[in-house]
Design a protein around this motif. Structure first.
Motif, PDB file in Angstrom:
ATOM      1  N   HIS A 147       0.890  -1.164   0.000  1.00  0.00           N
ATOM      2  CA  HIS A 147       0.000   0.000   0.000  1.00  0.00           C
ATOM      3  C   HIS A 147       0.926   1.210   0.000  1.00  0.00           C
ATOM      4  O   HIS A 147       1.828   1.299   0.836  1.00  0.00           O
ATOM      5  N   ARG A 148       0.686   2.116  -0.943  1.00  0.00           N
ATOM      6  CA  ARG A 148       1.675   3.150  -1.208  1.00  0.00           C
ATOM      7  C   ARG A 148       2.068   3.962   0.031  1.00  0.00           C
ATOM      8  O   ARG A 148       3.221   4.361   0.184  1.00  0.00           O
ATOM      9  N   ASP A 149       1.103   4.182   0.921  1.00  0.00           N
ATOM     10  CA  ASP A 149       1.409   4.973   2.116  1.00  0.00           C
ATOM     11  C   ASP A 149       2.167   4.182   3.179  1.00  0.00           C
ATOM     12  O   ASP A 149       2.563   4.737   4.199  1.00  0.00           O
ATOM     13  N   VAL A 150       2.289   2.889   2.971  1.00  0.00           N
ATOM     14  CA  VAL A 150       2.898   2.038   4.001  1.00  0.00           C
ATOM     15  C   VAL A 150       4.239   1.460   3.574  1.00  0.00           C
ATOM     16  O   VAL A 150       5.237   1.576   4.268  1.00  0.00           O
ATOM     17  N   ASN A 151       4.243   0.767   2.430  1.00  0.00           N
ATOM     18  CA  ASN A 151       5.459  -0.001   2.124  1.00  0.00           C
ATOM     19  C   ASN A 151       5.843   0.016   0.653  1.00  0.00           C
ATOM     20  O   ASN A 151       4.988  -0.024  -0.221  1.00  0.00           O
ATOM     21  N   GLN A 152       7.124   0.085   0.458  1.00  0.00           N
ATOM     22  CA  GLN A 152       7.702  -0.004  -0.881  1.00  0.00           C
ATOM     23  C   GLN A 152       8.438  -1.331  -1.044  1.00  0.00           C
ATOM     24  O   GLN A 152       9.137  -1.573  -2.011  1.00  0.00           O
ATOM     25  N   SER A 153       8.280  -2.189  -0.054  1.00  0.00           N
ATOM     26  CA  SER A 153       8.889  -3.509  -0.149  1.00  0.00           C
ATOM     27  C   SER A 153       8.070  -4.452   0.708  1.00  0.00           C
ATOM     28  O   SER A 153       7.356  -4.024   1.618  1.00  0.00           O
ATOM     29  N   VAL A 154       8.173  -5.725   0.392  1.00  0.00           N
ATOM     30  CA  VAL A 154       7.543  -6.728   1.245  1.00  0.00           C
ATOM     31  C   VAL A 154       8.462  -7.936   1.248  1.00  0.00           C
ATOM     32  O   VAL A 154       9.091  -8.254   0.238  1.00  0.00           O
ATOM     33  N   THR A 155       8.567  -8.557   2.396  1.00  0.00           N
ATOM     34  CA  THR A 155       9.427  -9.731   2.516  1.00  0.00           C
ATOM     35  C   THR A 155       8.574 -10.938   2.881  1.00  0.00           C
ATOM     36  O   THR A 155       7.790 -10.882   3.829  1.00  0.00           O
ATOM     37  N   PHE A 156       8.723 -11.998   2.122  1.00  0.00           N
ATOM     38  CA  PHE A 156       8.036 -13.249   2.430  1.00  0.00           C
ATOM     39  C   PHE A 156       9.018 -14.177   3.130  1.00  0.00           C
ATOM     40  O   PHE A 156      10.107 -14.423   2.607  1.00  0.00           O
TER      41      PHE A 156
END
Ligand code: SAH
Length: 283
Positions: A147-156
Motif C-alpha cells: 500500500h503506497r502509504d505504508v510499504n515499498q517492499s515486502v518480505t516473504f
C-alpha cells in the motif's frame, strides 16, 4: 455448474501422455484457480495433490485418479523424495500427470525440487503458477500486501526451515529493519520465537499484525492483533494452521477494506485507517 465453464479460446495447451504439469491451485477458493489450471484439471489422468488443496477442486476432474500426497510431520525429506519418484513413475507409465499444489508451486512449496527431479529424470514439464496465500489470502482479509502509504517492499519468510525448526538461517534483524511489511508462511508453530526476534530487532510492541487461517475458504478466520499481544490472542481465539501472518501497518487497511464483512452489510470501521486526512502533527 462446472460444465458451463468453457475455456474462452481453442488454443489451450494439450497435456500429453508422459508429461507432468506442476500447477498451483491457489489458496482455497476454487474461483482463484487459473484458466491453465482448469485446462489441466480437464485433461489429467492422474492428479497428485497436497494437503492444502481444497478437495472440491478435484470434483472438476472426475475422469482422473486422485492421489493424496500430503505431508504431515515426520520425515519431510524422505516423503518429498517419494512424491517426486511417484511423479516420475506415473509419467513413465504414460499418464497425463497433474501435480497440484496449494497456492503457487514455487512459493515455499518445494515445487522447484519436484520440477528439478522431473527434469533430472528426463520427464517433460509445464509450470502453472498460482495465487499464493501470502498475497491472495491477505487480500481476502482486506489486507493489501503493498500500500503506497505504508510499504515499498515486502518480505516473504517461512517460519520453518528444512529441519522443521524455527528458521535459524534467517537474518531476522535485517528483515525487521529492512522490510516495512513481512509476510510469514508456516509461522504458527514457532510464533513465539518469531515475535521475539522481531521485537529484539526493534519492531514495536504496538506493530499491527494480521493473521488469516484457511484463507479464502468458507472457514477463513482473521485475527487483528499486535506483536505485543499476538501469542495470547492466537491462543484465546483457538486459531490453528494453515495461517499467513502479516506484520506491518498495511494490516490497518483492513479497517476500511474488510470487503467480506461489508458484503454482509457491516459498515467499515474506519475509512482512513492511516490517518492520511489529518494534518501532520507538529514537532
Ligand atoms: N505454495 C503455498 C505455500 C505452501 S507452504 C502458497 O503459495 O501459498 C504452507 C503454508 O502456506 C501454510 O503453513 C500457510 O502459512 C500458508 N497457506 C497456504 N494456504 C493457506 C491458506 N488457505 N490460508 C492460510 N495460509 C495458507
Amino acid at each position: 455448474m462446472t460444465d458451463s465453464l468453457a475455456l474462452p479460446t481453442s488454443d489451450w495447451p494439450v497435456l500429453e501422455q508422459g508429461w507432468v504439469w506442476l500447477c498451483g491451485a491457489g489458496p482455497g477458493d476454487p474461483g482463484l484457480l487459473t484458466l491453465h489450471a482448469l485446462n489441466a484439471l480437464r485433461q489429467a489422468d492422474v492428479i497428485v495433490y497436497d494437503a492444502l488443496v481444497q478437495t472440491d477442486i478435484l470434483d472438476w476432474a472426475p475422469q482422473a485418479e486422485h492421489i493424496y500426497a500430503g505431508k504431515r510431520g515426520g520425515k519431510p525429506s524422505a516423503k518429498q523424495r517419494d512424491i517426486s519418484l511417484r511423479l516420475v513413475e506415473l509419467a513413465r507409465a504414460g499418464k497425463r500427470v497433474l501435480r497440484l499444489k496449494g497456492g503457487d508451486p514455487f512459493v515455499f512449496g518445494r515445487g522447484g525440487e519436484e520440477a528439478q527431479a522431473l527434469v533430472q529424470h528426463g520427464i517433460p514439464i509445464r509450470i502453472i503458477p498460482g495465487i499464493t496465500a501470502g498475497i491472495g489470502g491477505l487480500a481476502y482479509a482486506g489486507i493489501p500486501v503493498t500500500h503506497r502509504d505504508v510499504n515499498q517492499s515486502v518480505t516473504f519468510v517461512t517460519g520453518h526451515d528444512q529441519t522443521g525448526d524455527a528458521t535459524s538461517s534467517l537474518d531476522w534483524k535485517a528483515i525487521a529493519q529492512g522490510s516495512q511489511v513481512i509476510v510469514i508462511y508456516m509461522g504458527m508453530k514457532h510464533i513465539g520465537r518469531i515475535v521475539s526476534e522481531l521485537l529484539a530487532a526493534g519492531r514495536p510492541l504496538s506493530e499491527p499484525v494480521g493473521l488469516v487461517t484457511t484463507a479464502t475458504t468458507a472457514d477463513q478466520q482473521v485475527l487483528e492483533s499486535t506483536l505485543g499481544t499476538l501469542e495470547v490472542d492466537i491462543a484465546a481465539a483457538g486459531l490453528e494452521p494453515p495461517a499467513v501472518i502479516c506484520v506491518g501497518r498495511s494490516v490497518l487497511m483492513r479497517q476500511a477494506l474488510d470487503w467480506q464483512s461489508m458484503a454482509q452489510g457491516i459498515a467499515p470501521r474506519n475509512l482512513d485507517p492511516l490517518d492520511r486526512g489529518r494534518p501532520a502533527e507538529a514537532g
